[in-house]
Design a protein around this motif. Structure first.
Motif, PDB file in Angstrom:
ATOM      1  N   UNK A  54       3.184 -16.002  10.645  1.00  0.00           N
ATOM      2  CA  UNK A  54       3.147 -15.039   9.551  1.00  0.00           C
ATOM      3  C   UNK A  54       4.484 -14.294   9.496  1.00  0.00           C
ATOM      4  N   UNK A  55       5.275 -14.588   8.444  1.00  0.00           N
ATOM      5  CA  UNK A  55       6.596 -13.964   8.320  1.00  0.00           C
ATOM      6  C   UNK A  55       6.515 -12.546   7.774  1.00  0.00           C
ATOM      7  N   UNK A  56       5.431 -12.212   7.084  1.00  0.00           N
ATOM      8  CA  UNK A  56       5.294 -10.908   6.434  1.00  0.00           C
ATOM      9  C   UNK A  56       4.528  -9.960   7.353  1.00  0.00           C
ATOM     10  N   UNK A  57       5.210  -8.928   7.885  1.00  0.00           N
ATOM     11  CA  UNK A  57       4.557  -8.002   8.822  1.00  0.00           C
ATOM     12  C   UNK A  57       3.562  -7.073   8.136  1.00  0.00           C
ATOM     13  N   UNK A  58       3.582  -7.039   6.809  1.00  0.00           N
ATOM     14  CA  UNK A  58       2.551  -6.258   6.126  1.00  0.00           C
ATOM     15  C   UNK A  58       1.192  -6.939   6.260  1.00  0.00           C
ATOM     16  N   UNK A  59       1.214  -8.270   6.293  1.00  0.00           N
ATOM     17  CA  UNK A  59      -0.033  -9.018   6.391  1.00  0.00           C
ATOM     18  C   UNK A  59      -0.505  -9.167   7.832  1.00  0.00           C
ATOM     19  N   UNK A  60       0.432  -9.311   8.736  1.00  0.00           N
ATOM     20  CA  UNK A  60       0.079  -9.411  10.155  1.00  0.00           C
ATOM     21  C   UNK A  60       1.331  -9.120  10.972  1.00  0.00           C
ATOM     22  N   UNK A  61       1.131  -8.614  12.162  1.00  0.00           N
ATOM     23  CA  UNK A  61       2.256  -8.290  13.025  1.00  0.00           C
ATOM     24  C   UNK A  61       1.760  -7.663  14.314  1.00  0.00           C
ATOM     25  N   UNK A  62       2.712  -7.297  15.158  1.00  0.00           N
ATOM     26  CA  UNK A  62       2.386  -6.678  16.437  1.00  0.00           C
ATOM     27  C   UNK A  62       2.972  -5.274  16.448  1.00  0.00           C
ATOM     28  N   UNK A  87      -9.208   4.868  20.065  1.00  0.00           N
ATOM     29  CA  UNK A  87      -8.892   3.773  19.148  1.00  0.00           C
ATOM     30  C   UNK A  87      -9.363   4.119  17.736  1.00  0.00           C
ATOM     31  N   UNK A  88      -8.521   3.814  16.766  1.00  0.00           N
ATOM     32  CA  UNK A  88      -8.883   3.968  15.364  1.00  0.00           C
ATOM     33  C   UNK A  88      -7.956   3.097  14.540  1.00  0.00           C
ATOM     34  N   UNK A  89      -8.424   2.640  13.402  1.00  0.00           N
ATOM     35  CA  UNK A  89      -7.577   1.865  12.505  1.00  0.00           C
ATOM     36  C   UNK A  89      -6.599   2.803  11.808  1.00  0.00           C
ATOM     37  N   UNK A  90      -5.575   2.230  11.169  1.00  0.00           N
ATOM     38  CA  UNK A  90      -4.557   3.057  10.530  1.00  0.00           C
ATOM     39  C   UNK A  90      -5.132   3.768   9.308  1.00  0.00           C
ATOM     40  N   UNK A  91      -4.499   4.897   8.998  1.00  0.00           N
ATOM     41  CA  UNK A  91      -4.935   5.704   7.867  1.00  0.00           C
ATOM     42  C   UNK A  91      -3.739   5.969   6.961  1.00  0.00           C
ATOM     43  N   UNK A  92      -3.972   5.898   5.653  1.00  0.00           N
ATOM     44  CA  UNK A  92      -2.911   6.198   4.699  1.00  0.00           C
ATOM     45  C   UNK A  92      -3.362   5.840   3.296  1.00  0.00           C
ATOM     46  N   UNK A  93      -2.417   5.483   2.447  1.00  0.00           N
ATOM     47  CA  UNK A  93      -2.728   5.082   1.075  1.00  0.00           C
ATOM     48  C   UNK A  93      -2.780   3.552   1.024  1.00  0.00           C
ATOM     49  N   UNK A  94      -3.989   3.018   0.962  1.00  0.00           N
ATOM     50  CA  UNK A  94      -4.150   1.565   1.029  1.00  0.00           C
ATOM     51  C   UNK A  94      -3.501   0.873  -0.166  1.00  0.00           C
ATOM     52  N   UNK A  95      -3.564   1.492  -1.340  1.00  0.00           N
ATOM     53  CA  UNK A  95      -3.025   0.835  -2.539  1.00  0.00           C
ATOM     54  C   UNK A  95      -1.516   0.625  -2.429  1.00  0.00           C
ATOM     55  N   UNK A  96      -0.794   1.639  -1.919  1.00  0.00           N
ATOM     56  CA  UNK A  96       0.658   1.542  -1.810  1.00  0.00           C
ATOM     57  C   UNK A  96       1.114   1.053  -0.438  1.00  0.00           C
ATOM     58  N   UNK A  97       0.191   1.007   0.529  1.00  0.00           N
ATOM     59  CA  UNK A  97       0.558   0.573   1.876  1.00  0.00           C
ATOM     60  C   UNK A  97       1.191   1.661   2.716  1.00  0.00           C
ATOM     61  N   UNK A  98       1.188   2.904   2.232  1.00  0.00           N
ATOM     62  CA  UNK A  98       1.796   4.003   2.995  1.00  0.00           C
ATOM     63  C   UNK A  98       0.933   4.336   4.219  1.00  0.00           C
ATOM     64  N   UNK A  99       1.561   4.376   5.394  1.00  0.00           N
ATOM     65  CA  UNK A  99       0.857   4.746   6.625  1.00  0.00           C
ATOM     66  C   UNK A  99       1.135   6.217   6.918  1.00  0.00           C
ATOM     67  N   UNK A 100       0.086   6.969   7.171  1.00  0.00           N
ATOM     68  CA  UNK A 100       0.241   8.376   7.524  1.00  0.00           C
ATOM     69  C   UNK A 100      -0.083   8.640   8.995  1.00  0.00           C
ATOM     70  N   UNK A 101      -1.061   7.917   9.507  1.00  0.00           N
ATOM     71  CA  UNK A 101      -1.428   8.046  10.908  1.00  0.00           C
ATOM     72  C   UNK A 101      -1.524   6.644  11.520  1.00  0.00           C
ATOM     73  N   UNK A 102      -1.239   6.566  12.805  1.00  0.00           N
ATOM     74  CA  UNK A 102      -1.421   5.354  13.596  1.00  0.00           C
ATOM     75  C   UNK A 102      -0.429   4.275  13.125  1.00  0.00           C
ATOM     76  N   UNK A 103      -0.764   2.992  13.229  1.00  0.00           N
ATOM     77  CA  UNK A 103       0.099   1.892  12.804  1.00  0.00           C
ATOM     78  C   UNK A 103      -0.763   0.730  12.345  1.00  0.00           C
ATOM     79  N   UNK A 104      -0.173  -0.123  11.516  1.00  0.00           N
ATOM     80  CA  UNK A 104      -0.887  -1.335  11.108  1.00  0.00           C
ATOM     81  C   UNK A 104      -1.143  -2.239  12.323  1.00  0.00           C
ATOM     82  N   UNK A 105      -2.125  -3.096  12.176  1.00  0.00           N
ATOM     83  CA  UNK A 105      -2.419  -4.142  13.155  1.00  0.00           C
ATOM     84  C   UNK A 105      -2.685  -3.577  14.549  1.00  0.00           C
ATOM     85  N   UNK A 106      -3.168  -2.329  14.600  1.00  0.00           N
ATOM     86  CA  UNK A 106      -3.468  -1.711  15.892  1.00  0.00           C
ATOM     87  C   UNK A 106      -4.641  -2.407  16.565  1.00  0.00           C
ATOM     88  N   UNK A 107      -5.349  -3.232  15.818  1.00  0.00           N
ATOM     89  CA  UNK A 107      -6.468  -3.994  16.372  1.00  0.00           C
ATOM     90  C   UNK A 107      -6.031  -4.913  17.505  1.00  0.00           C
TER      91      UNK A 107
END
Length: 579
Positions: free
Chosen positions: A366-374, A236-256
């Protein structure tokens, strides 16, 4: 039921597959028997007479110590064909009769076809599976006979037996203060409070300790304490990428959400085999149940933006380590030297995961998947073939045979009845779920309020007239976006209904018109603001370049209306591979 539904499934027979399918048949049905009878006894992975190994296509193309033996596509220029035809010396088979004319013709056809191979003739490379099964690590665990002593539980019985055998005396039993501290730290990772200790000391009943254990096992803290250990194994690990632009390089958002699923599974006493199935196949076992599907975050965790092969490589290697207790990573490049895993078994195992991709579904509220999602996996491309990479090099695949899903043969040869899984509409069109339209409408209304506040602020400051005018247009666009959204929702739900209602085309056209109005207002606002910025930037070439691009984009949006409307959300395949 093995993982990925049956941890195996139907790879679709796409046209590219059909083109390859005829080649392996030529090899398996006609050429392989000739090689096994006449050539492989001397030219295999172990003997390699003259440096030539014919057990794999890689070995054949590598040639002998004298150089290449085949020119794929040209039998007449292939040394192997010349030797078996007795055109060149030493004639082959060595010290044997010349092959029958039909066998020579089949070898000629095989070379013309590009020397396709089936799976390796001897890809176990001498591994004796019956001998492997004698190793302690591959034996089925058996319950041992319980030692005869007066220990209070089976574990203590074995410890007491070893003490007796070695002539040792155990230390005295821990005091009650020490005992309660130990069990608290062990089961929930936290020390007991003074009140907890006092309550335990005051309880003189014979099952006082058992009651504490039961209470701690029922505590939510227990899953948090022990879930950490499982999540270490499962990486398990949180997503990694460019937080300012929201770019994901590894894993996925909301992996928690997968992390929380692990903790909750332990607290609910979910059986371990079910946990494995949900992590690897939750998208097929319960495709419309978000509580189950979030477990596939285990697979989404391996996602890697820049190279799909790295993503699947990690999936294979860490799935085998976590659930098979074996490292398959060496077999990616060659047959394993220690564990009995042939090179091709690695890629058969990869084939289970070949079609998968990742996505983020909306969650209620939450309609915006950037803020929350599955974040979860699904089967995106069931037509993609799995090839063996020669020496593990992804740039050198052996395209002569498509490898089908299979578990390492070390574990036997179970029948894998792989059939596609039909998914419910909630799984392949998740934004058609009942709560999504309401959340989207609430978001659109919030945008109207935001635009009203921006216009009021521009007027109060006051901003220059063009800025106020642009803010007014943006408010008009936000207000027009609400009926356009409602029309898009109706059009999408109609298009996905079974059967499709007759008014579906009319609803789609209405959605297109209303969305076109929004796009025009948005472009007009951008044009007003862009012209204002252009005027301000006069004389500054650097700023003019950036502003000119914005103006051109706004003009293009005005001149080129979209042919259709924008769906409220993506639509995914209605069939999963069954793997």
């Amino acid at each position: 039921m093995p993982p990925r539904g049956v941890l195996a499934g139907c790879l679709g027979l796409a046209m590219a597959w059909a083109q390859e399918a005829a080649k392996p048949d030529l090899y398996r049905d006609q050429v392989q028997p000739i090689l096994e009878r006449n050539c492989l006894p001397c030219h295999n992975a172990k003997v390699k007479q003259g440096g030539l190994d014919l057990s794999t296509r890689e070995g054949l193309l590598r040639g002998s110590q004298h150089g290449p033996v085949v020119n794929p596509g040209n039998p007449a220029d292939s040394q192997l064909f010349k030797l078996v035809s007795h055109i060149s010396q030493p004639a082959m088979p060595f010290n044997g009769k010349k092959l029958p004319g039909e066998d020579i013709a089949r070898l000629s056809d095989w070379i013309k076809a590009g020397v396709p191979y089936g799976e390796a003739v001897d890809d176990l490379d001498g591994v004796n599976l019956s001998e492997v099964s004698k190793h302690w690590a591959f034996r089925t665990p058996r319950r041992p006979v319980l030692p005869a002593n007066r220990a209070r539980n089976p574990i203590d019985a074995f410890i007491a037996a070893e003490y007796e055998k070695r002539g040792l005396q155990p230390l005295p039993e821990a005091g009650r203060r020490t005992l309660i501290r130990r069990v608290y730290l062990d089961l929930i990772g936290l020390p007991p409070s003074p009140e907890d200790v006092a309550s335990f000391l005051a309880d003189k009943s014979p099952d006082a300790y058992e009651k504490v254990v039961d209470r701690l096992l029922a505590s939510p803290r227990h899953g948090e304490r022990w879930g950490r250990h499982w999540l270490d194994v499962w990486r398990y690990s949180d997503w990694y990428g460019r937080r300012a632009s929201g770019e994901i390089r590894y894993i996925q958002r909301h992996i928690w959400r997968w992390r929380d699923w692990t903790v909750e599974a332990l607290n609910r006493n979910k059986p371990y085999d079910r946990m494995i199935l949900e992590m690897i196949a939750g998208d097929e076992l319960a495709p419309a149940d978000p509580d189950t599907v979030r477990a596939t975050g285990y697979l989404a965790r391996n996602w890697y933006k820049f190279n799909r092969n790295v993503w699947l490589q990690d999936t294979v290697e860490y799935t085998s380590m976590a659930f098979l207790g074996l490292t398959l990573k060496c077999a990616r490049c060659h047959t394993h030297k220690y564990d009995p895993i042939p090179h091709t078994d690695y890629y058969r195992f990869r084939a289970f995961f070949e079609p998968e991709d990742v996505r983020t579904d909306r969650v209620q509220g939450q309609a915006d998947t950037l803020l929350d999602g599955l974040s979860r996996v699904y089967d995106a491309d069931t037509s993609h073939p799995t090839y063996r990479f020669i020496r593990g090099n992804e740039n050198n695949p052996d395209t002569s045979v498509v490898l089908q899903p299979g578990i390492p043969r070390l574990f036997g040869k179970p029948e894998l009845n792989i059939q596609p899984v039909s998914l419910p509409v909630e799984a392949y069109f998740p934004d058609g779920r009942a709560f999504v339209p309401g959340d989207l409408v609430a978001q659109a209304r919030a945008e109207i309020e935001k635009a009203e506040a921006a216009l009021n602020k521009a007027r109060a400051k006051p901003e220059p007239a063009p800025v106020v005018a642009a803010a007014g247009k943006q408010l008009e666009a936000a207000r027009a976006a609400l009926p356009a959204l409602e029309a898009r929702i109706k059009a999408d739900l109609a298009a996905m209904a079974t059967p499709v209602p007759p008014e579906a085309e009319q609803l789609a056209e209405e959605a297109r018109k209303l969305e076109r109005k929004v796009n025009v207002l948005t472009a007009e606002a951008a044009l007003i603001l862009g012209q204002h910025q252009f005027d301000k930037a006069a004389g500054d070439e650097k700023k003019l370049g950036a502003v000119t691009g914005k103006l051109e984009a706004a003009l293009k949006a005005l001149k080129e209306p979209a042919e259709g409307y924008t769906p409220i959300g993506p639509k995914y395949p209605a069939l999963s591979s069954g793997r």
